[in-house]
Structures are given as structure tokens and as C-alpha cells.
Write a protein that holds these residues in place. Structure first.
Motif, PDB file in Angstrom:
ATOM      1  N   THR A   1       0.853  -1.187   0.000  1.00  0.00           N
ATOM      2  CA  THR A   1       0.000   0.000   0.000  1.00  0.00           C
ATOM      3  C   THR A   1       0.888   1.236   0.000  1.00  0.00           C
ATOM      4  OG1 THR A   1      -0.066   0.179   2.409  1.00  0.00           O
ATOM      5  CG2 THR A   1      -1.769  -1.205   1.355  1.00  0.00           C
ATOM      6  N   GLU A   2       0.301   2.371  -0.277  1.00  0.00           N
ATOM      7  CA  GLU A   2       1.054   3.627  -0.275  1.00  0.00           C
ATOM      8  C   GLU A   2       1.698   3.880   1.085  1.00  0.00           C
ATOM      9  OE1 GLU A   2       0.180   8.406  -0.487  1.00  0.00           O
ATOM     10  OE2 GLU A   2      -1.368   7.014  -1.150  1.00  0.00           O
ATOM     11  N   VAL A   3       0.946   3.654   2.135  1.00  0.00           N
ATOM     12  CA  VAL A   3       1.466   3.888   3.481  1.00  0.00           C
ATOM     13  C   VAL A   3       2.640   2.963   3.771  1.00  0.00           C
ATOM     14  CG1 VAL A   3       0.908   3.746   5.941  1.00  0.00           C
ATOM     15  CG2 VAL A   3      -0.712   4.790   4.361  1.00  0.00           C
ATOM     16  N   ARG A   4       2.495   1.692   3.430  1.00  0.00           N
ATOM     17  CA  ARG A   4       3.582   0.738   3.673  1.00  0.00           C
ATOM     18  C   ARG A   4       4.803   1.059   2.804  1.00  0.00           C
ATOM     19  NH1 ARG A   4       3.640  -3.061   7.273  1.00  0.00           N
ATOM     20  NH2 ARG A   4       1.721  -3.953   8.018  1.00  0.00           N
ATOM     21  N   THR A   5       4.579   1.500   1.586  1.00  0.00           N
ATOM     22  CA  THR A   5       5.694   1.888   0.725  1.00  0.00           C
ATOM     23  C   THR A   5       6.489   3.008   1.371  1.00  0.00           C
ATOM     24  OG1 THR A   5       4.536   1.223  -1.298  1.00  0.00           O
ATOM     25  CG2 THR A   5       6.319   2.824  -1.542  1.00  0.00           C
ATOM     26  N   LEU A   6       5.782   4.030   1.848  1.00  0.00           N
ATOM     27  CA  LEU A   6       6.465   5.148   2.487  1.00  0.00           C
ATOM     28  C   LEU A   6       7.095   4.733   3.814  1.00  0.00           C
ATOM     29  CD1 LEU A   6       3.981   8.031   1.652  1.00  0.00           C
ATOM     30  CD2 LEU A   6       6.196   7.551   0.599  1.00  0.00           C
ATOM     31  N   LEU A   7       6.447   3.813   4.520  1.00  0.00           N
ATOM     32  CA  LEU A   7       7.019   3.302   5.769  1.00  0.00           C
ATOM     33  C   LEU A   7       8.349   2.613   5.488  1.00  0.00           C
ATOM     34  CD1 LEU A   7       6.991   2.462   8.781  1.00  0.00           C
ATOM     35  CD2 LEU A   7       5.670   0.461   8.062  1.00  0.00           C
ATOM     36  N   PHE A   8       8.376   1.734   4.488  1.00  0.00           N
ATOM     37  CA  PHE A   8       9.607   1.033   4.165  1.00  0.00           C
ATOM     38  C   PHE A   8      10.680   2.007   3.674  1.00  0.00           C
ATOM     39  CE2 PHE A   8       7.046  -2.832   4.335  1.00  0.00           C
ATOM     40  CZ  PHE A   8       7.920  -3.687   4.976  1.00  0.00           C
ATOM     41  N   ALA A   9      10.285   3.006   2.877  1.00  0.00           N
ATOM     42  CA  ALA A   9      11.253   4.014   2.425  1.00  0.00           C
ATOM     43  C   ALA A   9      11.854   4.726   3.630  1.00  0.00           C
ATOM     44  CB  ALA A   9      10.573   5.011   1.489  1.00  0.00           C
ATOM     45  N   ALA A  10      11.020   5.090   4.586  1.00  0.00           N
ATOM     46  CA  ALA A  10      11.511   5.757   5.795  1.00  0.00           C
ATOM     47  C   ALA A  10      12.427   4.838   6.593  1.00  0.00           C
ATOM     48  CB  ALA A  10      10.340   6.218   6.656  1.00  0.00           C
ATOM     49  N   LEU A  11      12.071   3.568   6.679  1.00  0.00           N
ATOM     50  CA  LEU A  11      12.917   2.623   7.408  1.00  0.00           C
ATOM     51  C   LEU A  11      14.271   2.430   6.720  1.00  0.00           C
ATOM     52  CD1 LEU A  11      10.265  -0.035   8.467  1.00  0.00           C
ATOM     53  CD2 LEU A  11      11.538   1.514   9.974  1.00  0.00           C
ATOM     54  N   PHE A  12      14.273   2.355   5.385  1.00  0.00           N
ATOM     55  CA  PHE A  12      15.533   2.237   4.656  1.00  0.00           C
ATOM     56  C   PHE A  12      16.425   3.440   4.930  1.00  0.00           C
ATOM     57  CE2 PHE A  12      13.322  -0.391   1.085  1.00  0.00           C
ATOM     58  CZ  PHE A  12      13.508  -1.559   1.806  1.00  0.00           C
ATOM     59  N   LEU A  13      15.831   4.647   4.868  1.00  0.00           N
ATOM     60  CA  LEU A  13      16.609   5.861   5.108  1.00  0.00           C
ATOM     61  C   LEU A  13      17.093   5.939   6.552  1.00  0.00           C
ATOM     62  CD1 LEU A  13      14.454   8.344   3.027  1.00  0.00           C
ATOM     63  CD2 LEU A  13      16.827   7.691   2.570  1.00  0.00           C
ATOM     64  N   ALA A  14      16.232   5.561   7.492  1.00  0.00           N
ATOM     65  CA  ALA A  14      16.624   5.575   8.899  1.00  0.00           C
ATOM     66  C   ALA A  14      17.761   4.593   9.149  1.00  0.00           C
ATOM     67  CB  ALA A  14      15.426   5.247   9.785  1.00  0.00           C
ATOM     68  N   ASP A  15      17.723   3.445   8.488  1.00  0.00           N
ATOM     69  CA  ASP A  15      18.783   2.456   8.633  1.00  0.00           C
ATOM     70  C   ASP A  15      20.111   3.015   8.117  1.00  0.00           C
ATOM     71  OD1 ASP A  15      19.782  -0.193   9.276  1.00  0.00           O
ATOM     72  OD2 ASP A  15      19.797  -0.582   7.118  1.00  0.00           O
ATOM     73  N   GLU A  16      20.078   3.666   6.959  1.00  0.00           N
ATOM     74  CA  GLU A  16      21.289   4.276   6.420  1.00  0.00           C
ATOM     75  C   GLU A  16      21.818   5.362   7.347  1.00  0.00           C
ATOM     76  OE1 GLU A  16      20.930   5.700   2.420  1.00  0.00           O
ATOM     77  OE2 GLU A  16      20.272   3.749   1.679  1.00  0.00           O
ATOM     78  N   LEU A  17      20.923   6.192   7.854  1.00  0.00           N
ATOM     79  CA  LEU A  17      21.325   7.253   8.774  1.00  0.00           C
ATOM     80  C   LEU A  17      21.951   6.670  10.033  1.00  0.00           C
ATOM     81  CD1 LEU A  17      21.396  10.224   9.617  1.00  0.00           C
ATOM     82  CD2 LEU A  17      19.076   9.926  10.496  1.00  0.00           C
ATOM     83  N   ASN A  18      21.346   5.638  10.555  1.00  0.00           N
ATOM     84  CA  ASN A  18      21.867   4.981  11.754  1.00  0.00           C
ATOM     85  C   ASN A  18      23.274   4.425  11.497  1.00  0.00           C
ATOM     86  OD1 ASN A  18      21.373   4.041  14.519  1.00  0.00           O
ATOM     87  ND2 ASN A  18      21.483   2.005  13.597  1.00  0.00           N
ATOM     88  N   ASP A  19      23.466   3.798  10.336  1.00  0.00           N
ATOM     89  CA  ASP A  19      24.791   3.279   9.993  1.00  0.00           C
ATOM     90  C   ASP A  19      25.815   4.404   9.901  1.00  0.00           C
ATOM     91  OD1 ASP A  19      23.750   0.729   9.912  1.00  0.00           O
ATOM     92  OD2 ASP A  19      23.694   0.604   7.712  1.00  0.00           O
ATOM     93  N   LEU A  20      25.436   5.523   9.288  1.00  0.00           N
ATOM     94  CA  LEU A  20      26.352   6.656   9.172  1.00  0.00           C
ATOM     95  C   LEU A  20      26.705   7.237  10.536  1.00  0.00           C
ATOM     96  CD1 LEU A  20      24.857   8.485   6.064  1.00  0.00           C
ATOM     97  CD2 LEU A  20      27.075   7.344   6.220  1.00  0.00           C
ATOM     98  N   LYS A  21      25.718   7.309  11.412  1.00  0.00           N
ATOM     99  CA  LYS A  21      25.980   7.825  12.761  1.00  0.00           C
ATOM    100  C   LYS A  21      26.925   6.904  13.515  1.00  0.00           C
ATOM    101  CE  LYS A  21      22.666   9.828  15.135  1.00  0.00           C
ATOM    102  NZ  LYS A  21      21.366  10.102  15.768  1.00  0.00           N
ATOM    103  N   ARG A  22      26.701   5.611  13.419  1.00  0.00           N
ATOM    104  CA  ARG A  22      27.595   4.650  14.081  1.00  0.00           C
ATOM    105  C   ARG A  22      29.007   4.765  13.536  1.00  0.00           C
ATOM    106  NH1 ARG A  22      24.203  -0.957  14.277  1.00  0.00           N
ATOM    107  NH2 ARG A  22      22.770  -0.363  15.932  1.00  0.00           N
ATOM    108  N   GLU A  23      29.104   4.890  12.223  1.00  0.00           N
ATOM    109  CA  GLU A  23      30.418   5.019  11.595  1.00  0.00           C
ATOM    110  C   GLU A  23      31.116   6.296  12.053  1.00  0.00           C
ATOM    111  OE1 GLU A  23      32.087   5.790   7.126  1.00  0.00           O
ATOM    112  OE2 GLU A  23      30.392   4.410   7.342  1.00  0.00           O
ATOM    113  N   ALA A  24      30.390   7.387  12.099  1.00  0.00           N
ATOM    114  CA  ALA A  24      30.977   8.661  12.534  1.00  0.00           C
ATOM    115  C   ALA A  24      31.439   8.582  13.982  1.00  0.00           C
ATOM    116  CB  ALA A  24      29.971   9.793  12.354  1.00  0.00           C
ATOM    117  N   ILE A  25      30.634   7.978  14.825  1.00  0.00           N
ATOM    118  CA  ILE A  25      31.010   7.841  16.233  1.00  0.00           C
ATOM    119  C   ILE A  25      32.224   6.938  16.373  1.00  0.00           C
ATOM    120  CG2 ILE A  25      30.260   6.877  18.448  1.00  0.00           C
ATOM    121  CD1 ILE A  25      27.422   7.940  17.722  1.00  0.00           C
ATOM    122  N   GLY A  26      32.230   5.841  15.627  1.00  0.00           N
ATOM    123  CA  GLY A  26      33.375   4.929  15.664  1.00  0.00           C
ATOM    124  C   GLY A  26      34.657   5.607  15.212  1.00  0.00           C
TER     125      GLY A  26
END
Length: 111
Positions: free
Chosen positions: A47-72
Motif C-alpha cells: 500500500t502507499e502507506v507501507r511503501t512510504l514506511l519502508f522508504a523511511a525505514l531504509f533511510l533511517a537504517d542508512e542514517l543509523n549506519d552513518l551515525k555509528r560510523e561517525a562515532i566509531g
């Protein structure tokens, strides 16, 4: 206030933004659109909502990885060199990443 139109997951969103931020919002919308297409390709029939949810989760995952990398990297640099300017630069980078996350949340269609 400026107005811009964003195209994400087959929908059109008219938004107001600060003058001069239209191109930046269009860039962010393009990032979201690419993740939405990825979600739709990997899981047809979302559904449209689930599509946007997954897009947000993908972006949040990338952001989280970048933050971990920066902290490391910050911790590694601090331990290896004791270089305070480099540690401050990495902290500044982490702050910029967090601001980007806030902009993404603010620019989301539900904002």
C-alpha cells in the motif's frame, strides 16, 4: 515562503518551505522516491502507506549506519591521535547528520 511540489511513490505533494530550499527538498524527495521504488520492487503490492514506511525505514537504517560510523571514527581518532580538532570535526559531522534526519522527518508527507 516558497512553494514546491514533490513527487514521491506516485503521489504529488505540495509543500511550503523557506525561500531557496526548493532544490534541497527536491533532492530529499528524490532520495525518498528511490527508496520507495526499492520497497515496491522488493515487495510488490505494498500500500502507499507501507511503501512510504519502508522508504523511511531504509533511510533511517542508512542514517543509523552513518551515525555509528561517525562515532566509531571519532572514538578511533581520539584514541589514536588525541587530535582534538579532528574529534570536534567528527562531532560536527554527527550533528549535521542529525539535522539531516530532522529535515527528512519535517519534509515527510505527513508533516
Amino acid at each position: 515562503m516558497a512553494e514546491t511540489t514533490l513527487h514521491i511513490a506516485g503521489r504529488v505533494y505540495d509543500l511550503r518551505c523557506r525561500d531557496g530550499e526548493e532544490a534541497h527538498l527536491a533532492h530529499l524527495a528524490n532520495l525518498i522516491e528511490r527508496k520507495a521504488r526499492l520497497a515496491q520492487q522488493n515487495t510488490p503490492g505494498l500500500t502507499e502507506v507501507r511503501t512510504l514506511l519502508f522508504a523511511a525505514l531504509f533511510l533511517a537504517d542508512e542514517l543509523n549506519d552513518l551515525k555509528r560510523e561517525a562515532i566509531g571514527r571519532q572514538q578511533t581518532l581520539a584514541l589514536e591521535s588525541g587530535d582534538e580538532p579532528a574529534a570536534r570535526a567528527l562531532e560536527s559531522l554527527a550533528t549535521r547528520i542529525e539535522k539531516l534526519r530532522e529535515r527528512l522527518v519535517a519534509a515527510s508527507p505527513e508533516a
